[in-house]
Design a protein around this motif. Sequence first.
Motif: not given
Length: 101
Positions: A25-31, A39-43
């Motif tokens: 549920d946090l994917h949209p906020a991070l994107t 995943m790109r951000w985490a890498l």
Amino acid sequence: MGDRQHRLADHRSGHGRPQQPLPPDLHPALTAETCMPPMRWALGQRVMSARRLLETSDRSIEQIAAATGFGAGANLRHIFRRRTGFTPTAYRRSNAAQGAR
């Protein structure tokens, strides 16, 4: 700031376990905040951590890989080179040469 933003801020600041996956549920906020998939951000965060360790420590590539979530040195070498254009060893050598000036 809503609950999602607080949870996202906690996750980004490391208040959770470092290797803990981002809750779906946090994917949209991070994107929305980073303009890139989680995943790109985490890498990118892992590569930045590896860069810092390469610059400031004499740990082995295997130790840095384990400490930054890459697991194995081969994974770190592959992704680090793809992201930076340098192998971790070349990056460390280049950084050491600049620091000696």
